[in-house]
Write a protein that holds these residues in place. Structure first.
Motif, mmCIF file in Angstrom:
data_model
loop_
_atom_site.group_PDB
_atom_site.id
_atom_site.type_symbol
_atom_site.label_atom_id
_atom_site.label_comp_id
_atom_site.label_asym_id
_atom_site.label_seq_id
_atom_site.Cartn_x
_atom_site.Cartn_y
_atom_site.Cartn_z
ATOM 1 N N VAL A 277 -22.639 3.065 -7.843
ATOM 2 C CA VAL A 277 -21.422 3.430 -7.992
ATOM 3 C C VAL A 277 -20.520 2.605 -6.746
ATOM 4 N N ASN A 278 -19.447 2.103 -7.233
ATOM 5 C CA ASN A 278 -18.981 0.972 -6.449
ATOM 6 C C ASN A 278 -17.925 2.219 -5.375
ATOM 7 N N VAL B 111 -16.598 2.121 -10.031
ATOM 8 C CA VAL B 111 -17.263 1.607 -11.222
ATOM 9 C C VAL B 111 -18.746 1.724 -11.172
ATOM 10 N N PHE B 112 -19.257 2.291 -12.148
ATOM 11 C CA PHE B 112 -20.593 2.632 -12.147
ATOM 12 C C PHE B 112 -21.265 1.385 -12.952
ATOM 13 N N HIS C 19 -15.224 3.029 -17.133
ATOM 14 C CA HIS C 19 -16.345 2.228 -16.719
ATOM 15 C C HIS C 19 -16.563 2.772 -15.127
ATOM 16 N N SER C 20 -15.765 4.023 -15.186
ATOM 17 C CA SER C 20 -15.799 4.456 -13.469
ATOM 18 C C SER C 20 -16.057 6.079 -13.407
ATOM 19 N N VAL C 21 -16.605 6.543 -12.323
ATOM 20 C CA VAL C 21 -16.902 7.882 -12.139
ATOM 21 C C VAL C 21 -15.317 8.609 -12.016
ATOM 22 N N PRO C 22 -15.322 9.724 -12.351
ATOM 23 C CA PRO C 22 -13.774 10.513 -12.370
ATOM 24 C C PRO C 22 -13.432 10.694 -11.011
#
Length: 751
Positions: A164-165, A170-171, A310-313
């Motif tokens: 995860v960035n 973004v994962f 495309h990303s964690v919440p």
């Protein structure tokens, strides 16, 4: 209910920078404190205290396995992710020294935390591997190019990616990356930075062929200085720290038992299905939706730098259209909302390398804001955050930062008089007369949205948009701004001056133009004269003059001999108190008058004192510019290093003592949108009349308006003490004798 719930207090902190670090949960802090005081034994000792410590350590290791899904392999306690990265890289490269590849490569994700490529570069050189280091490109969503990985995998000694960035949330699709790697190379070492994944996504490391996975405790409510490294069974390993043989000889040094105890408690919370400390993904997605809406309601026009799908919440990365990241962050900070610009580890950078790799616009990269929260946050905290964010809308409208919904905006703070706007050292000036007639000098493309909002929100009558010369280093903004504002101005020359008049008449002053070539052949200066005194209050000189310097003459259109004549002409027009308004300010002076300009610029002073002829001036000036161009970039001018004058500084205790004198005043050097958020008189216990808001952008105006008296005591402050220190230095240069900077600013005032 979170253990660090913020109260509904305007001075409380709304912490939304969890990707940088998190507070330690009270339950974890209690365990750490207990371990430091009661269960403090050395795990290597054989007595009961040591046995108890060893049991705690192994309990944490066992729970770590369950949390990250590591049924096999080693779990090593480290000082954090950076040490884990070092360990994985060193172990891999030492094992690969006799690789036999003709063209070895080291691969890392282009959006990877800088700890990874910097580590690869360092050890690649130190160990003499001499592999080529390649960045794996990403698409517009920040997803790694698996075709690139597949192409280079066979020659790779190591491949580094992240789960995860840290900037965008973004994962990555680890299964797809694994397929791209292992289809072409079953033996290459693969390291995955899992720091931002812990507590936000499920992990099952033993079901993958990941060789190394570093984690860091402080990203998830544990103390700083503790982390773990997962090492797949059979993967290369060389101890990064040798010594007493702790951790089964894998990592020497007495174990950080209090930190490990904190991790043990953290892992217990993550594993306890009946505990509600950490929220489910569904709840976290709902929290993101609420924050997203609050941002839209407040700022209106936003650009998000990542796809939510495309990303964690827990991460929102965005740019506010028309506002710089500094403006947004300063206002958030003044309101007690903690966010960051991009990555906290890269806060000194002007732009985000992560967003650059994703191909976003320059504006987005330079002005990214990262808002991030941890999975322990509560609905109550989210509601408080949204309320605090929405409360900024009125302040934004009052300071011309957004277009107000009201037909009668309440603001007037950013209009009357002179305001300086800056972008990367370039200066743009807005002068507004008492009846709201306005002139803009040297507009900058990047500031067009900001200027457009000011004109609209203030209902300004824009009389002219002027350039002091055709700026060699940037795109002309005058025509673009005219079009953006849908203006129909009187016919003008190529610099915007109205052809039909020799003067621009405003209610209390006039502006006249005089030719002052030297920096360029078309350079002019605009002199703003007061109707009552006929004195030149402001001289807009473009790049003919810079604070403590002169414009560059060794560029196209430059002429040092003509510059000498122009400077003498200006000297005949200006008074000692005339404020010089340059096109660039590399010295961060913000406000300087003609008297100080001459004192600080030796060549100018020699010319005007007739110590040099025009020809001698021209010879020395051109020679100096040519040397500077060889040594430095081709700037619009070169300023001398100013003689350093230490600004007087006060600590909070000294400031409180000085403020007991009724003759002492506070100057808040922050912008009005920051100043208006907090009650400075209440904080310092003084009357409102003793607090003056003079931001750096209005310092030049303050000089002409004579807001300050040279013998009065002033304590200058800002958020961190940096801007106020610069202002104190500038005012000292201008002859103000009793100016003091509040050391550490508001950040340390109550610490």
């Amino acid at each position: 209910m979170s253990e660090f719930l913020l109260q509904n207090d305007p001075t409380s902190q709304i912490y939304l920078d969890a990707n940088a670090t998190t507070p330690v949960l009270k339950s974890i802090s209690d365990v750490v404190s207990h371990t430091m005081q009661i269960c403090f034994g050395n795990p290597s000792s054989s007595h009961i205290s040591g046995i108890q410590a060893k049991s705690l350590l192994e309990s944490a290791r066992s729970k770590a396995r369950r949390v990250i899904g590591a049924t096999t392999g080693d779990i090593l306690f480290t000082s954090g992710a950076t040490e884990g990265i070092q360990t994985g890289v060193v172990s891999t490269l030492i094992a690969a020294k006799n690789h036999g590849l003709r063209a070895p490569v080291l691969l890392y994700g282009a959006t990877e935390h800088k700890a990874v490529p910097n580590t690869l570069e360092h050890w690649n050189q130190v160990l003499g591997i001499n592999a080529q280091i390649l960045a794996i490109p990403v698409d517009e969503y920040g997803i790694l190019d698996c075709n690139f990985i597949a192409k280079h995998a066979k020659n790779a000694l190591m491949i580094c990616t992240m789960a995860v960035n840290n900037e965008t949330g973004v994962f990555q699709d680890l299964a797809a990356i694994e397929n791209a790697i292992r289809s072409h190379n079953t033996d290459v070492a693969w390291m995955v930075d899992c720091v931002q994944a812990l507590g936000k996504t499920a992990l099952a490391l033993s079901e993958t062929s990941i060789d190394y996975a570093p984690f860091s405790g402080h990203k998830l409510y544990a103390p700083k200085g503790i982390g773990i490294l997962y090492i797949r069974q059979g993967s290369a390993y060389t101890p990064f720290i040798a010594g007493g043989g702790q951790e089964s000889g894998m990592r020497s040094g007495t174990e950080n038992l209090p930190g490990i105890a904190g991790l043990n408690k953290l892992f217990s919370l993550l594993l306890d299905t009946d505990d509600n400390t950490f929220k489910s993904l569904d709840i976290l997605y709902e929290y993101r939706t609420q924050l997203h809406q609050a941002l839209l309601d407040t700022f209106g026009s936003l650009t998000f730098n990542h796809s939510f799908s495309h990303s964690v919440p827990t991460t929102l990365n965005f740019a506010v259209d028309g506002l710089s990241s500094k403006e947004v962050m300063d206002m958030f900070d003044a309101a007690g909302i903690r966010v960051s610009g991009g990555s906290a580890c890269s806060s000194g950078a002007n732009r985000s390398f992560v967003l650059d790799a994703m191909g976003v616009s320059d504006w987005q990269s330079e002005n990214a804001i990262r808002l991030s929260f941890g999975p322990s946050i509560t609905q109550s905290e989210i509601e408080q955050a949204c309320l605090r964010i929405r409360s900024l809308k009125a302040i934004l409208a009052a300071n011309c930062l957004v277009v107000s919904d009201s037909t009668e905006p309440l603001q007037d703070v950013c209009a009357i008089g002179l305001t300086q706007f800056r972008h990367q050292g370039a200066c743009c000036w807005l002068y507004v007369s008492n009846n709201k007639q306005a002139v803009i000098v040297d507009p900058i493309v990047e500031l067009i949205p900001r200027l457009e909002k000011i004109v609209q929100t203030q209902n300004l009558q824009l009389v002219a948009i002027l350039d002091t010369h055709a700026h060699q280093e940037r795109t002309a903004a005058r025509v673009l701004l005219t079009e953006a504002l849908k203006l129909t101005l009187t016919e003008s020359n190529n610099l915007g001056w109205p052809i039909s008049t020799s003067q621009i008449l405003l209610s209390e002053c006039i502006i006249e133009s005089i030719a002052t070539p030297g920096h360029s052949d078309d350079s002019v200066s605009y002199l703003l004269r007061c109707n009552n005194t006929n004195q030149v209050q402001f001289c807009f000189c473009g790049d003919l003059l810079l604070p403590a310097g002169l414009g560059n003459t060794a560029i196209k259109g430059g002429n040092a001999l003509l510059m000498a004549k122009s400077l003498k002409l200006l000297n005949a027009c200006l008074s000692e108190d005339s404020v010089i308004c340059s096109g660039h300010d590399y010295q961060q002076c913000f406000a300087i008058n003609w008297q100080v300009q001459k004192q600080q610029t030796a060549l100018l002073n020699s010319l005007l004192n007739n110590d040099l002829s025009d020809e001698e001036f021209a010879k020395q000036k051109l020679a100096s510019d040519e040397v500077n161009m060889d040594q430095f970039a081709s700037l619009c001018g070169y300023a001398q290093s100013l003689e350093h004058i230490n600004a007087k500084e006060l600590d909070p205790k000294q400031a409180r003592a000085m403020l007991k004198k009724s003759s002492c005043y506070i100057i808040d050097t922050r912008e009005p949108y920051e100043h208006s958020v907090a009650d400075i008189p209440l904080l310092f216990g003084v009357s409102a009349e003793r607090v003056i808001n003079i931001p750096l952008s209005r310092m030049a105006n303050a000089l002409v308006a004579q807001q300050l008296k040279k013998h009065t005591d002033y304590i200058l402050l800002c958020r961190s003490g940096n801007r106020s220190k610069q202002a104190a230095f500038n005012l000292t240069q201008l002859g103000f004798e009793n100016v003091y900077n509040l050391r550490g600013g508001l950040a340390l005032f109550n610490v």
